[in-house]
Design an enzyme around this catalytic site. Structure first.
Site, PDB file in Angstrom:
ATOM      1  CE  LYS A   1       1.114   0.751   4.613  1.00  9.91           C
ATOM      2  NZ  LYS A   1       1.887   2.077   4.858  1.00  9.91           N
TER       3      LYS A   1
ATOM      4  CB  ALA B   1      11.856  -2.426   7.213  1.00 10.38           C
TER       5      ALA B   1
ATOM      6  N   GLY C   1       7.886   1.002   4.352  1.00  7.66           N
ATOM      7  CA  GLY C   1       6.840   1.775   4.375  1.00  7.66           C
ATOM      8  C   GLY C   1       5.479   1.578   3.565  1.00  7.66           C
ATOM      9  CG  MET C   2       5.711   0.731   0.122  1.00  7.94           C
ATOM     10  SD  MET C   2       5.926   0.514  -1.644  1.00  7.94           S
ATOM     11  CE  MET C   2       4.440  -0.002  -2.504  1.00  7.94           C
ATOM     12  N   GLY C   3       3.930  -1.389   4.095  1.00  6.38           N
ATOM     13  CA  GLY C   3       2.842  -2.699   4.439  1.00  6.38           C
ATOM     14  C   GLY C   3       3.106  -4.200   4.003  1.00  6.38           C
ATOM     15  N   GLY C   4       4.544  -4.323   3.586  1.00  6.24           N
ATOM     16  CA  GLY C   4       4.757  -5.563   3.078  1.00  6.24           C
ATOM     17  C   GLY C   4       4.665  -6.775   4.502  1.00  6.24           C
TER      18      GLY C   4
ATOM     19  CB  SER D   1       0.612  -5.175   7.221  1.00  2.00           C
ATOM     20  OG  SER D   1       1.122  -4.433   8.231  1.00  2.00           O
ATOM     21  CB  ALA D   2       0.960  -7.626   2.383  1.00  2.45           C
TER      22      ALA D   2
ATOM     23  CG  ASP E   1      -0.269  -0.205   8.174  1.00  2.00           C
ATOM     24  OD1 ASP E   1      -1.071   0.592   8.475  1.00  2.00           O
ATOM     25  OD2 ASP E   1       1.074   0.189   7.927  1.00  2.00           O
TER      26      ASP E   1
HETATM   27  O1  C5P Z   1       0.905  -1.857  14.546  1.00  2.00           O
HETATM   28  P1  C5P Z   1       2.158  -1.956  13.938  1.00  2.00           P
HETATM   29  O2  C5P Z   1       3.016  -3.133  14.678  1.00  2.00           O
HETATM   30  O3  C5P Z   1       2.413  -1.888  12.560  1.00  2.00           O
HETATM   31  O4  C5P Z   1       3.099  -0.814  14.400  1.00  2.00           O
HETATM   32  C1  C5P Z   1       4.334  -0.574  14.363  1.00  2.00           C
HETATM   33  C2  C5P Z   1       4.694   0.673  15.250  1.00  2.00           C
HETATM   34  O5  C5P Z   1       4.417   2.223  14.715  1.00  2.00           O
HETATM   35  C3  C5P Z   1       4.005   0.732  16.546  1.00  2.00           C
HETATM   36  O6  C5P Z   1       4.535   0.086  17.538  1.00  2.00           O
HETATM   37  C4  C5P Z   1       4.250   2.371  16.973  1.00  2.00           C
HETATM   38  O7  C5P Z   1       5.369   2.353  17.672  1.00  2.00           O
HETATM   39  C5  C5P Z   1       4.167   2.975  15.534  1.00  2.00           C
HETATM   40  N1  C5P Z   1       2.458   3.261  15.408  1.00  2.00           N
HETATM   41  C6  C5P Z   1       2.257   4.419  16.210  1.00  2.00           C
HETATM   42  N2  C5P Z   1       0.757   4.778  15.836  1.00  2.00           N
HETATM   43  C7  C5P Z   1       0.251   4.035  14.840  1.00  2.00           C
HETATM   44  C8  C5P Z   1       0.481   2.991  14.213  1.00  2.00           C
HETATM   45  C9  C5P Z   1       1.673   2.707  14.326  1.00  2.00           C
HETATM   46  O8  C5P Z   1       2.879   5.061  16.907  1.00  2.00           O
HETATM   47  N3  C5P Z   1      -1.160   4.392  14.641  1.00  2.00           N
END
Ligand code: C5P
Length: 310
Positions: free
Chosen positions: A17, A105, A107-110, A112-113, A145
């Site tokens: 994404k 890592a 920033g494209m949600g790999g 998460s996908a 994500d």
């Molecule tokens: O949910 P996810 O593991 O993708 O988030 C990674 C990190 O990004 C979180 O641990 C947090 O530090 C940061 N984050 C945040 N606020 C969000 C989404 C992510 O601070 N809404």
């Protein structure tokens, strides 16, 4: 004729994404930031094949640098499979083959996908009969994500980014991505944003308490108008990513002076995304960026979310 029975397996494809709009509010007590974002799923995919097994195992391949991708229980796809098994009361295991095309890592949600694809593949393999809402809830527990990677298309995310509302979108948007060799850590980028806001508190003023997606973005998506969307792109994390990766400023400038309508850092970066007026403009920009020594890809969006493929 042989008696051999083919092992059943399920293949799921899930997209990466771009956040075409990302407004970040203050840091909450749980460490997360309240945000409002407009996601667009793009034609760069992760494939996950789930095969029955007694244990939970994973193998990772891909067209991208796989450094830093764990091939054990820390992997988000395997955590997704375990979570689904425990919620659905499934007692066996699964082997996951993950094939990555989305930068790691980046920033494209790999990641998460991968998790979304693993959830859907195991759900189909084990016939869990969970509802879509239950899968969404499990997805949100795995990462902010992950729900969007399940849904795909175009959507507005609020809360942590996991509370989704589909957004109407027409037509096709062409993007050129510049992929970095080194990833950045998402928590580090959010931490850098907090530090930046603290340092410049007087100039910046109070942090937005109720982030929301600008109406111009939704209008541009509905109209399928790339020029209008270009004028409305926003990413509050970009200032923090650029502090950690000052070299990206030059990449942004090169793209924007070489035919892109606009460019921005994708999510927490370091992938940079350039919106182009037409597929032809995107192909030309990709060549310019590659000639300058960058790894560049041409993708388009929106595309569907995680789905079982033949
Ligand atoms: O949910 P996810 O593991 O993708 O988030 C990674 C990190 O990004 C979180 O641990 C947090 O530090 C940061 N984050 C945040 N606020 C969000 C989404 C992510 O601070 N809404």
């Amino acid at each position: 004729m042989t008696d051999a029975v083919e092992t059943p397996s399920v293949r799921v494809r899930a997209p990466g994404k771009i956040n075409v709009y990302l407004e970040v509010g203050g840091r909450q007590d749980d460490g997360y930031h309240e945000l409002a974002t407009a996601f667009q799923a793009v034609s760069l995919y992760e494939d996950v094949v789930a095969t029955p097994s007694d244990a939970f195992t994973i193998a990772v391949t891909g067209t991208v640098d796989l450094d830093g991708v764990p091939a054990d229980g820390r992997n988000l796809a395997l955590r997704a499979a375990r979570l689904l098994a425990s919620e659905a009361g499934y007692e066996g295991g699964v082997h996951l083959d993950v094939h990555k095309q989305v930068p790691v890592a980046g920033g494209m949600g790999g990641g998460s996908a991968d998790a979304a694809a693993a959830l859907l593949a195991c759900d189909a393999l084990w016939d869990t009969r969970l509802t879509g809402a239950e899968l969404h809830r499990l997805a949100a527990r795995l990462g902010a994500d992950v729900p969007f990677a399940l849904k795909g298309g175009t959507a507005v995310g609020t809360g942590r980014g996991d509370e989704l509302n589909p957004a109407l979108a027409r037509g096709r948007f062409d993007w050129v991505l510049v992929v970095s060799e080194e990833g950045v850590s998402t928590p580090k980028v959010y931490g850098e944003l907090d530090a930046h806001r603290e340092r410049h508190r007087v100039d910046i003023g109070p942090v937005i308490t109720r982030p929301s997606v600008d109406a111009d973005v939704l209008h541009a998506l509905r109209a399928g108008d790339a020029a209008m969307l270009a004028a409305a792109l926003r990413n509050d994390l970009q200032v923090a990513t650029l502090r950690l990766r000052p070299d990206l400023a030059e990449v942004l400038e090169l793209g924007e002076t070489s035919g892109a309508l606009a460019g921005l850092v994708s999510g927490s970066g370091p992938t940079v995304a350039f919106l182009c007026a037409t597929p032809e403009h995107a192909a030309e920009l990709r060549t310019v960026l590659e000639t300058a020594g960058h790894a560049a890809l041409h993708v388009h969006g929106p595309v569907p979310g995680a789905r079982v493929v033949g």
